[in-house]
Write a protein that holds these residues in place. Structure first.
Motif, PDB file in Angstrom:
ATOM      1  N   UNK A 186       0.214   9.410  -1.896  1.00  0.00           N
ATOM      2  CA  UNK A 186      -1.218   9.546  -1.604  1.00  0.00           C
ATOM      3  C   UNK A 186      -2.054   8.855  -2.675  1.00  0.00           C
ATOM      4  N   UNK A 187      -1.689   9.043  -3.946  1.00  0.00           N
ATOM      5  CA  UNK A 187      -2.440   8.404  -5.027  1.00  0.00           C
ATOM      6  C   UNK A 187      -2.332   6.883  -4.946  1.00  0.00           C
ATOM      7  N   UNK A 188      -1.156   6.370  -4.623  1.00  0.00           N
ATOM      8  CA  UNK A 188      -0.986   4.914  -4.558  1.00  0.00           C
ATOM      9  C   UNK A 188      -1.677   4.308  -3.350  1.00  0.00           C
ATOM     10  N   UNK A 189      -1.764   5.043  -2.258  1.00  0.00           N
ATOM     11  CA  UNK A 189      -2.510   4.536  -1.105  1.00  0.00           C
ATOM     12  C   UNK A 189      -3.992   4.433  -1.418  1.00  0.00           C
ATOM     13  N   UNK A 190      -4.449   5.219  -2.388  1.00  0.00           N
ATOM     14  CA  UNK A 190      -5.833   5.107  -2.838  1.00  0.00           C
ATOM     15  C   UNK A 190      -5.984   4.093  -3.977  1.00  0.00           C
ATOM     16  N   UNK A 191      -4.869   3.681  -4.569  1.00  0.00           N
ATOM     17  CA  UNK A 191      -4.871   2.698  -5.662  1.00  0.00           C
ATOM     18  C   UNK A 191      -3.878   1.598  -5.319  1.00  0.00           C
ATOM     19  N   UNK A 192      -4.263   0.670  -4.424  1.00  0.00           N
ATOM     20  CA  UNK A 192      -3.323  -0.361  -3.966  1.00  0.00           C
ATOM     21  C   UNK A 192      -2.731  -1.199  -5.093  1.00  0.00           C
ATOM     22  N   UNK A 193      -3.470  -1.387  -6.180  1.00  0.00           N
ATOM     23  CA  UNK A 193      -2.937  -2.192  -7.286  1.00  0.00           C
ATOM     24  C   UNK A 193      -1.728  -1.516  -7.927  1.00  0.00           C
ATOM     25  N   UNK A 194      -1.724  -0.182  -7.975  1.00  0.00           N
ATOM     26  CA  UNK A 194      -0.579   0.552  -8.521  1.00  0.00           C
ATOM     27  C   UNK A 194       0.629   0.372  -7.612  1.00  0.00           C
ATOM     28  N   UNK A 195       0.413   0.510  -6.304  1.00  0.00           N
ATOM     29  CA  UNK A 195       1.516   0.333  -5.358  1.00  0.00           C
ATOM     30  C   UNK A 195       2.063  -1.085  -5.426  1.00  0.00           C
ATOM     31  N   UNK A 196       1.166  -2.080  -5.505  1.00  0.00           N
ATOM     32  CA  UNK A 196       1.606  -3.474  -5.553  1.00  0.00           C
ATOM     33  C   UNK A 196       2.441  -3.740  -6.804  1.00  0.00           C
ATOM     34  N   UNK A 197       2.040  -3.166  -7.931  1.00  0.00           N
ATOM     35  CA  UNK A 197       2.803  -3.378  -9.165  1.00  0.00           C
ATOM     36  C   UNK A 197       4.170  -2.718  -9.094  1.00  0.00           C
ATOM     37  N   UNK A 198       4.239  -1.520  -8.514  1.00  0.00           N
ATOM     38  CA  UNK A 198       5.528  -0.842  -8.370  1.00  0.00           C
ATOM     39  C   UNK A 198       6.448  -1.635  -7.439  1.00  0.00           C
TER      40      UNK A 198
END
Length: 210
Positions: A18-30
Motif C-alpha cells: 500500500x505504501x509503495x503504491x502511494x510512492x511509485x518511486x520506491x516501488x520502481x527502485x525496489x
C-alpha cells in the motif's frame, strides 16, 4: 503462538505494498534492484535476499510504520524498578510496550510518518538499526527474553513474499481509486481497515512462471 504465526507477516506485506503504491518511486527502485540482482528470466529465490539491501530497507520501514502487532506481549516485573525513563514501575506489574507509538515518535525517527526506506541504507540515520530486538526504536518482534521466537523466519518470509510480488508483477491501483484508505483496524494485530485492491500484470518472461 497462534496469534503470532497467522496473519502478522501478510499484514506487513500488505502495508508495504500500500505504501509503495502511494510512492511509485520506491516501488520502481525496489524493482530495479530485483531486476539487477535476479533478472527477469527466473523467479526470486531465498538465496537472493542478502543481495537486496533496498528490499530489506522497505521491509524495515513497513515494520517501523505499520507493526503487525501494535502492543508487545505482556512483560512482568517481579521487583520494583525505580527509574524507567523517569517512571517508576511497581513490583507485580504487567507492562505493555506500545510498539506502534514508538515507530511514530519524532524523538526516535525523523519524519516518522513518511515512508522512507532510504533511512535504513548506508549513510541513512537508521543504517545500523535492525528489527530483531537490538534497537528499542524498532521492535516489531518485541525484545528481551519475551522476543518472538520466530523473528528470523518472519523476516525471511516478509522479504521473500514482498520481493516475489514486486519482482513477478507490475502493480497499479484500479481506475478511479487513485487515493488509498490507510486507516487501521486496532486489535491484537493491525491490519488495514480497507483491504488493498490492485491490478497486476506479469513482468517476467513467460517461462519464469512455469
Amino acid at each position: 503462538m497462534f496469534t503470532a504465526g497467522t496473519d502478522t507477516s501478510s499484514i506487513i506485506v500488505e502495508w508495504a505494498m500500500a505504501e509503495m503504491l502511494q510512492s511509485p518511486s520506491v516501488m520502481a527502485r525496489a524493482q530495479e534492484e530485483l531486476d539487477r540482482v535476479v533478472g527477469r528470466g527466473r523467479q526470486l529465490e531465498e538465496s537472493d535476499l542478502p543481495a537486496l539491501p533496498y528490499l530489506q530497507a522497505v521491509c524495515k520501514e513497513a515494520m517501523q510504520l505499520h507493526p503487525s502487532t501494535p502492543l508487545s506481549l505482556p512483560h512482568f516485573s517481579f521487583d520494583a524498578c525505580d527509574d524507567v525513563d523517569g517512571y517508576r514501575v511497581p513490583a507485580d506489574t504487567r507492562p505493555l510496550v506500545n510498539i506502534w507509538a514508538i515507530g511514530r515518535d519524532p524523538a526516535a525517527w525523523e519524519a516518522p510518518l513518511e515512508f522512507r526506506p532510504e533511512r535504513f541504507l548506508p549513510g541513512g540515520a537508521a543504517e545500523k538499526v535492525d528489527p530483531l530486538g537490538n534497537f528499542f526504536e524498532l521492535i516489531p518482534f518485541g525484545a528481551g527474553r519475551r522476543i518472538c521466537a520466530g523473528k528470523l523466519a518472519g523476516m525471511v518470509f516478509v522479504q521473500y513474499f514482498l520481493g516475489t510480488l514486486l519482482h513477478a508483477f507490475e502493480w497499479r491501483l484500479p481506475e478511479g481509486e487513485e487515493k488509498l484508505d490507510m486507516g487501521e483496524t486496532f486489535g491484537l494485530a493491525l491490519p488495514k481497515a480497507v483491504p488493498l485492491r490492485a491490478v497486476v500484470t506479469p513482468r517476467l518472461v513467460p517461462e519464469a512462471y512455469a
